[in-house]
Write a protein that holds these residues in place. Sequence first.
Motif, PDB file in Angstrom:
ATOM      1  N   GLN A   1      14.312   1.864  10.658  1.00  0.00           N
ATOM      2  CA  GLN A   1      14.521   2.611  11.893  1.00  0.00           C
ATOM      3  C   GLN A   1      13.787   3.951  11.899  1.00  0.00           C
ATOM      4  O   GLN A   1      13.168   4.318  12.908  1.00  0.00           O
ATOM      5  N   ASP A   2      13.861   4.674  10.791  1.00  0.00           N
ATOM      6  CA  ASP A   2      13.313   6.029  10.776  1.00  0.00           C
ATOM      7  C   ASP A   2      11.826   6.070  10.424  1.00  0.00           C
ATOM      8  O   ASP A   2      11.038   6.738  11.104  1.00  0.00           O
ATOM      9  N   ALA A   3      11.455   5.377   9.356  1.00  0.00           N
ATOM     10  CA  ALA A   3      10.061   5.450   8.902  1.00  0.00           C
ATOM     11  C   ALA A   3       9.169   4.504   9.700  1.00  0.00           C
ATOM     12  O   ALA A   3       8.193   4.937  10.322  1.00  0.00           O
ATOM     13  N   TYR A   4       9.526   3.220   9.723  1.00  0.00           N
ATOM     14  CA  TYR A   4       8.640   2.240  10.361  1.00  0.00           C
ATOM     15  C   TYR A   4       8.643   2.359  11.880  1.00  0.00           C
ATOM     16  O   TYR A   4       7.596   2.504  12.510  1.00  0.00           O
ATOM     17  N   ARG A   5       9.809   2.313  12.486  1.00  0.00           N
ATOM     18  CA  ARG A   5       9.872   2.378  13.940  1.00  0.00           C
ATOM     19  C   ARG A   5       9.795   3.800  14.477  1.00  0.00           C
ATOM     20  O   ARG A   5       9.141   4.056  15.486  1.00  0.00           O
ATOM     21  N   GLY A   6      10.456   4.740  13.799  1.00  0.00           N
ATOM     22  CA  GLY A   6      10.504   6.113  14.285  1.00  0.00           C
ATOM     23  C   GLY A   6       9.323   6.967  13.882  1.00  0.00           C
ATOM     24  O   GLY A   6       9.148   8.063  14.398  1.00  0.00           O
ATOM     25  N   ARG A   7       8.502   6.463  12.933  1.00  0.00           N
ATOM     26  CA  ARG A   7       7.325   7.201  12.452  1.00  0.00           C
ATOM     27  C   ARG A   7       7.702   8.541  11.832  1.00  0.00           C
ATOM     28  O   ARG A   7       6.882   9.452  11.736  1.00  0.00           O
ATOM     29  N   GLN A   8       8.941   8.688  11.397  1.00  0.00           N
ATOM     30  CA  GLN A   8       9.395   9.931  10.789  1.00  0.00           C
ATOM     31  C   GLN A   8       9.269   9.817   9.272  1.00  0.00           C
ATOM     32  O   GLN A   8      10.239   9.599   8.549  1.00  0.00           O
ATOM     33  N   TYR A   9       8.047   9.966   8.794  1.00  0.00           N
ATOM     34  CA  TYR A   9       7.785   9.886   7.361  1.00  0.00           C
ATOM     35  C   TYR A   9       6.429  10.525   7.083  1.00  0.00           C
ATOM     36  O   TYR A   9       5.599  10.701   7.989  1.00  0.00           O
ATOM     37  N   GLU A  10       6.188  10.886   5.834  1.00  0.00           N
ATOM     38  CA  GLU A  10       4.876  11.388   5.425  1.00  0.00           C
ATOM     39  C   GLU A  10       4.056  10.260   4.806  1.00  0.00           C
ATOM     40  O   GLU A  10       2.882  10.083   5.122  1.00  0.00           O
TER      41      GLU A  10
ATOM     42  N   PHE B   1      -1.008  19.834  -3.198  1.00  0.00           N
ATOM     43  CA  PHE B   1       0.049  20.043  -2.195  1.00  0.00           C
ATOM     44  C   PHE B   1       1.264  19.207  -2.587  1.00  0.00           C
ATOM     45  O   PHE B   1       1.205  18.409  -3.534  1.00  0.00           O
ATOM     46  N   GLU B   2       2.344  19.405  -1.859  1.00  0.00           N
ATOM     47  CA  GLU B   2       3.551  18.611  -2.072  1.00  0.00           C
ATOM     48  C   GLU B   2       3.685  17.579  -0.953  1.00  0.00           C
ATOM     49  O   GLU B   2       3.290  17.827   0.189  1.00  0.00           O
ATOM     50  N   MET B   3       4.267  16.435  -1.271  1.00  0.00           N
ATOM     51  CA  MET B   3       4.435  15.362  -0.294  1.00  0.00           C
ATOM     52  C   MET B   3       5.653  14.528  -0.647  1.00  0.00           C
ATOM     53  O   MET B   3       6.207  14.633  -1.748  1.00  0.00           O
ATOM     54  N   HIS B   4       6.066  13.671   0.291  1.00  0.00           N
ATOM     55  CA  HIS B   4       7.199  12.770   0.070  1.00  0.00           C
ATOM     56  C   HIS B   4       6.763  11.327   0.286  1.00  0.00           C
ATOM     57  O   HIS B   4       5.981  11.023   1.198  1.00  0.00           O
ATOM     58  N   ILE B   5       7.265  10.452  -0.576  1.00  0.00           N
ATOM     59  CA  ILE B   5       7.044   9.010  -0.435  1.00  0.00           C
ATOM     60  C   ILE B   5       8.407   8.374  -0.154  1.00  0.00           C
ATOM     61  O   ILE B   5       9.288   8.374  -1.018  1.00  0.00           O
TER      62      ILE B   5
ATOM     63  N   ALA C   1       0.836  -1.196   0.000  1.00  0.00           N
ATOM     64  CA  ALA C   1       0.000   0.000   0.000  1.00  0.00           C
ATOM     65  C   ALA C   1       0.872   1.248   0.000  1.00  0.00           C
ATOM     66  O   ALA C   1       2.067   1.190   0.291  1.00  0.00           O
ATOM     67  N   LEU C   2       0.241   2.372  -0.323  1.00  0.00           N
ATOM     68  CA  LEU C   2       0.822   3.663   0.010  1.00  0.00           C
ATOM     69  C   LEU C   2       0.322   3.959   1.415  1.00  0.00           C
ATOM     70  O   LEU C   2      -0.838   4.339   1.614  1.00  0.00           O
ATOM     71  N   TYR C   3       1.178   3.725   2.400  1.00  0.00           N
ATOM     72  CA  TYR C   3       0.812   3.936   3.799  1.00  0.00           C
ATOM     73  C   TYR C   3       1.029   5.404   4.131  1.00  0.00           C
ATOM     74  O   TYR C   3       2.144   5.923   4.035  1.00  0.00           O
ATOM     75  N   LEU C   4      -0.062   6.073   4.511  1.00  0.00           N
ATOM     76  CA  LEU C   4      -0.046   7.499   4.814  1.00  0.00           C
ATOM     77  C   LEU C   4       0.064   7.687   6.317  1.00  0.00           C
ATOM     78  O   LEU C   4      -0.637   7.018   7.094  1.00  0.00           O
ATOM     79  N   ASN C   5       0.902   8.598   6.726  1.00  0.00           N
ATOM     80  CA  ASN C   5       1.041   8.897   8.149  1.00  0.00           C
ATOM     81  C   ASN C   5      -0.149   9.756   8.584  1.00  0.00           C
ATOM     82  O   ASN C   5      -0.165  10.971   8.402  1.00  0.00           O
ATOM     83  N   ASN C   6      -1.171   9.103   9.148  1.00  0.00           N
ATOM     84  CA  ASN C   6      -2.398   9.790   9.538  1.00  0.00           C
ATOM     85  C   ASN C   6      -2.191  10.804  10.648  1.00  0.00           C
ATOM     86  O   ASN C   6      -3.088  11.604  10.949  1.00  0.00           O
ATOM     87  N   ALA C   7      -1.024  10.796  11.261  1.00  0.00           N
ATOM     88  CA  ALA C   7      -0.747  11.711  12.374  1.00  0.00           C
ATOM     89  C   ALA C   7      -0.228  13.064  11.906  1.00  0.00           C
ATOM     90  O   ALA C   7      -0.053  13.966  12.713  1.00  0.00           O
ATOM     91  N   VAL C   8       0.046  13.219  10.597  1.00  0.00           N
ATOM     92  CA  VAL C   8       0.575  14.489  10.089  1.00  0.00           C
ATOM     93  C   VAL C   8      -0.346  15.031   9.002  1.00  0.00           C
ATOM     94  O   VAL C   8      -1.063  14.287   8.329  1.00  0.00           O
ATOM     95  N   GLU C   9      -0.337  16.350   8.844  1.00  0.00           N
ATOM     96  CA  GLU C   9      -1.121  16.984   7.786  1.00  0.00           C
ATOM     97  C   GLU C   9      -0.425  16.792   6.443  1.00  0.00           C
ATOM     98  O   GLU C   9       0.813  16.720   6.392  1.00  0.00           O
ATOM     99  N   PRO C  10      -1.160  16.683   5.359  1.00  0.00           N
ATOM    100  CA  PRO C  10      -2.621  16.736   5.277  1.00  0.00           C
ATOM    101  C   PRO C  10      -3.289  15.372   5.432  1.00  0.00           C
ATOM    102  O   PRO C  10      -4.498  15.249   5.262  1.00  0.00           O
ATOM    103  N   PHE C  11      -2.504  14.331   5.743  1.00  0.00           N
ATOM    104  CA  PHE C  11      -3.040  12.968   5.747  1.00  0.00           C
ATOM    105  C   PHE C  11      -3.892  12.671   6.976  1.00  0.00           C
ATOM    106  O   PHE C  11      -4.540  11.628   7.052  1.00  0.00           O
ATOM    107  N   SER C  12      -3.903  13.599   7.928  1.00  0.00           N
ATOM    108  CA  SER C  12      -4.815  13.477   9.054  1.00  0.00           C
ATOM    109  C   SER C  12      -6.255  13.773   8.626  1.00  0.00           C
ATOM    110  O   SER C  12      -7.198  13.473   9.364  1.00  0.00           O
ATOM    111  N   ASN C  13      -6.410  14.326   7.453  1.00  0.00           N
ATOM    112  CA  ASN C  13      -7.719  14.681   6.911  1.00  0.00           C
ATOM    113  C   ASN C  13      -8.254  13.525   6.072  1.00  0.00           C
ATOM    114  O   ASN C  13      -7.676  13.175   5.042  1.00  0.00           O
ATOM    115  N   GLU C  14      -9.352  12.948   6.506  1.00  0.00           N
ATOM    116  CA  GLU C  14      -9.940  11.801   5.807  1.00  0.00           C
ATOM    117  C   GLU C  14     -10.297  12.138   4.369  1.00  0.00           C
ATOM    118  O   GLU C  14     -10.153  11.297   3.461  1.00  0.00           O
TER     119      GLU C  14
END
Length: 529
Positions: A414-423, A371-375, A291-304
Amino acid sequence: MPKLKKRALLLLAALAMLAVSLYGCTGDTPLTPSAGVSDSGSEPSAAQSGELPNGNSVTVGIAQDLDNLDPQLAKTAGIREVLFNIFEGLVKASPDGSIIPAVASDYEISEDAKTYTFTLREGVTFHNGEPVTAEDVVYSLERCAGSENDGTPLVSAFSNVSKIEADGQGRVVVELAEPSLEFLNSMTAAIIPKDSGPTITETMTGTGPFRFVSYAAQDNLVMEKFDGYWNKDKAARLDKVTFKIIADDNALVIGLKGGTLDMVIHLPNTLESQVKDQFTVHQDTMKLVQALYLNNAVEPFSNELVRQAMYYAIDVDEIIEFVCGGAGVATGTSMYPAREKYFLPELAENYAQDLEKARALLAQAGYPDGFEMHITVPSNYAQHVDTAQVIAEQLKQVNITAVVDLVEWGVWYQDAYRGRQYESTVCGIAAEDMTAREMLVRYMSDNRKNFIGFQDAEYDQVMAQAMASTDDGEQTRLYKRAEEILNERAASLWIQDACDLVVMNPALEGFTFYKTYVLDMSTIGYSHS
């Protein structure tokens, strides 16, 4: 989308894929075949012709490094499928998706689904020659429950365990705080020698058909046949297996053709034409959800509304066609099709590409100009890289600019999966066991596996009811409802259970796909041996 525009999109994605395939993990170092790897063209190698210069052994090409060999801590499917051959639990997975006895000869589950009693099999020994005792089993299970981790379970299902004890009659009894129909699946957790936890990654002492020999980081893992394996009818056919870590798919093909690899797992089927005439090719799906897993905790992906808009903006069928030649299976939610009991194929039809609807939802959400985003994508998985590139092109049609950032596997983990540092990220999620719970629990608000950051009260309630249910029919219905909620909320943009190829030296036989993420090397051997 007009066919001409689709062809243009695929051409752009193909050019992006070509650029990626020419470079290594960091994206800036040209790929050079390593010493001893050469392309032999159409001439069969010695291994292909049936000659065995290295004896009754094989070398298997894999893309992912094995960065945590602790069998009770291994969190990635690529590591677990290798360790399946070295470690066993009281029970283990079988190819048809059922659970069969292993270190335990049989088991009983109480009517209230709160007491699990396991009778230990006689004659089971560890790879160090020591017999498996009830004390070893109790120690192993207590470690899974967090005895060496400040009480935090190493295996999530063990948070429900209230007591583990040996009864002195060759049985181990596990008491649960709450009833569970699914806890048996967690008993695939590895049994290791008592007090070996702190050193298990050095000794790697298990009970499986192969014993550990050596590991060289980012290079290889070697295992050999364990002559003392308890199940003589299922003893390993091969004397030695070397897993060779090669992050680039093209280098894997070169290794096959040059005879330095006898087998490659998880090869993208876009490369099938390069190997099908010289090698045996087995095809199935990967038993995971890409999937394209979106970080629901950050904008704009917190918006359904944004998440829904993005789902309408992409064309899942086109992605599957490009990445897997149409051979993947669209999922529409966090469940893969091999779990037939729970899979809802109709959910994949709910977000057919509709660009006007996508634009309207974006405007409603406050993003009329996009908007702009990073994958962020682990660079060693070509199918995920290709998927991200195609998604980026598709999102441009609704003014969303997506930048694809390729990172090494360890950095991503480490950064994206465990650290949640991703969009956002493209990856595949597989279950630690064969339950519906394991594919769905990571979306619960307070679950430690919830790297997506999804928060939904209704979902939490439905999942809690499902996990507590002792009625199989009701539990199945509730899990399906949970899948529907995820789809309705577009918690992630689920793509597919991707096509999976296993490519083998034609002198080899005995490979079997499981209904979960398992690689069973014990059944593989040379046809003339």
